[in-house]
Design a protein around this motif. Structure first.
Motif, PDB file in Angstrom:
ATOM      1  N   ASN A   1      41.364  40.268  32.318  1.00 35.13           N
ATOM      2  CA  ASN A   1      42.321  39.568  33.165  1.00 35.13           C
ATOM      3  C   ASN A   1      42.051  38.064  33.082  1.00 35.13           C
ATOM      4  O   ASN A   1      41.143  37.616  32.380  1.00 35.13           O
ATOM      5  CB  ASN A   1      42.271  40.097  34.604  1.00 35.13           C
ATOM      6  CG  ASN A   1      40.973  39.756  35.317  1.00 35.13           C
ATOM      7  OD1 ASN A   1      40.193  38.925  34.872  1.00 35.13           O
ATOM      8  ND2 ASN A   1      40.728  40.419  36.434  1.00 35.13           N
TER       9      ASN A   1
ATOM     10  N   HIS B   1      40.480  44.983  38.582  1.00 34.24           N
ATOM     11  CA  HIS B   1      41.277  43.929  39.224  1.00 34.24           C
ATOM     12  C   HIS B   1      42.345  43.426  38.246  1.00 34.24           C
ATOM     13  O   HIS B   1      42.299  42.275  37.802  1.00 34.24           O
ATOM     14  CB  HIS B   1      40.378  42.769  39.660  1.00 34.24           C
ATOM     15  CG  HIS B   1      39.240  43.163  40.531  1.00 34.24           C
ATOM     16  ND1 HIS B   1      38.027  43.630  40.029  1.00 34.24           N
ATOM     17  CD2 HIS B   1      39.123  43.188  41.894  1.00 34.24           C
ATOM     18  CE1 HIS B   1      37.224  43.903  41.047  1.00 34.24           C
ATOM     19  NE2 HIS B   1      37.854  43.660  42.171  1.00 34.24           N
ATOM     20  N   PRO B   2      43.322  44.242  37.898  1.00 31.80           N
ATOM     21  CA  PRO B   2      44.283  43.871  36.849  1.00 31.80           C
ATOM     22  C   PRO B   2      45.169  42.687  37.186  1.00 31.80           C
ATOM     23  O   PRO B   2      45.691  42.038  36.293  1.00 31.80           O
ATOM     24  CB  PRO B   2      45.118  45.150  36.683  1.00 31.80           C
ATOM     25  CG  PRO B   2      44.966  45.881  37.982  1.00 31.80           C
ATOM     26  CD  PRO B   2      43.586  45.582  38.452  1.00 31.80           C
ATOM     27  N   THR B   3      45.345  42.384  38.469  1.00 35.68           N
ATOM     28  CA  THR B   3      46.248  41.300  38.831  1.00 35.68           C
ATOM     29  C   THR B   3      45.536  40.014  39.184  1.00 35.68           C
ATOM     30  O   THR B   3      46.167  39.015  39.512  1.00 35.68           O
ATOM     31  CB  THR B   3      47.128  41.716  40.043  1.00 35.68           C
ATOM     32  OG1 THR B   3      46.279  42.012  41.164  1.00 35.68           O
ATOM     33  CG2 THR B   3      47.949  42.948  39.703  1.00 35.68           C
TER      34      THR B   3
END
Length: 253
Positions: free
Chosen positions: A213, A250-252
């Motif tokens: 990310n 935590h992809p965002t």
């Protein structure tokens, strides 16, 4: 029966890790029930069940014209259909298309290549180069794009290989035959995935070779600016693994 080769050349960032993991996990089942070999799989030497496929040495044999080494290894395989998969082969096609074509001229073969929407593809390639290949910024963007211009590579390859032998597929969920990449890939292998006993199959982890990310990507750029000795590189690779997991969790971010 003469051997038939199915040569999966990638391209990079088009689901190769998932396909290679599936083949590695199910190589005995595929060999026993369908007469297909996935030889020389060395196991999963990276996090998230990723590997370099089963044919990274093949690129060296082609480059060094070690055809007799390759032929001897092929002759030892009892199955009639042989799957060879490595993204490195895409770059072999790019740099030495005529030599690549000549190397397999004595065999019945098919080239399998997945392609991806170019902007999304280049973004993913850059992420991979930062994560695994020490890229520190975007100053080499033009060079990176040229090195991954799959249209140019495939059109050039067509000069030396009959286009009927090149099976090009699109890496996109709504484009897969049968609704998923495994079904689609096995169709390219001239196999019907529906005939597989799904209770006997082992599926790879849900996430393979994850992208970093934004936060992890910037951290990796800083990490890549530091010089490590050979022992330090082991820890550096471990940190990249932690960053990859952070990106998954935590992809965002």
């Amino acid at each position: 029966m003469a051997k038939k080769l199915y040569i999966h050349i990638g391209i990079p960032k088009t689901g190769s890790s998932a396909l290679q993991a599936f083949l590695g996990l199910n190589q005995d089942y595929i060999a026993k029930n369908f007469n297909y070999a996935y030889p020389w799989h060395a196991g999963f030497n990276q996090a998230y069940q990723t590997s370099a496929g089963n044919a990274p040495e093949l690129a060296q044999w082609i480059t060094k014209d070690n055809y007799n080494v390759f032929k001897a290894k092929i002759e030892k395989i009892k199955e009639d259909n042989i799957i060879l998969s490595s993204e490195i082969l895409f770059h072999t096609c790019r740099l030495q298309p005529e030599q690549f074509a000549s190397f397999f001229s004595e065999y019945d073969f098919k080239i399998i290549c997945y392609i991806r929407k170019i902007d999304d593809f280049i973004d993913s390639v850059i992420n991979q180069l930062i994560k695994n290949h020490d890229l520190i910024d975007h100053t080499e963007l033009t060079k990176i794009m040229k090195a991954h211009d799959y249209a140019d590579v495939l059109l050039n390859l067509e000069k030396y290989i009959d286009k009927e032998k090149i099976d090009i597929r699109f890496y996109k969920n709504n484009s897969y035959l049968g609704g998923n990449i495994y079904n689609d890939f096995f169709d390219a292998l001239d196999l019907n995935f529906d005939k597989f006993d799904k209770t006997q199959l082992i599926y790879p982890e849900a996430i393979l070779n994850p992208s970093l990310n934004r936060n992890a990507l910037e951290f990796s750029k800083i990490l890549n600016r530091i010089e490590f000795n050979k022992f330090g590189k082991v820890y550096k690779n471990s940190i990249h693994g932690i960053l990859a997991k952070y990106g998954v969790d935590h992809p965002t971010m």
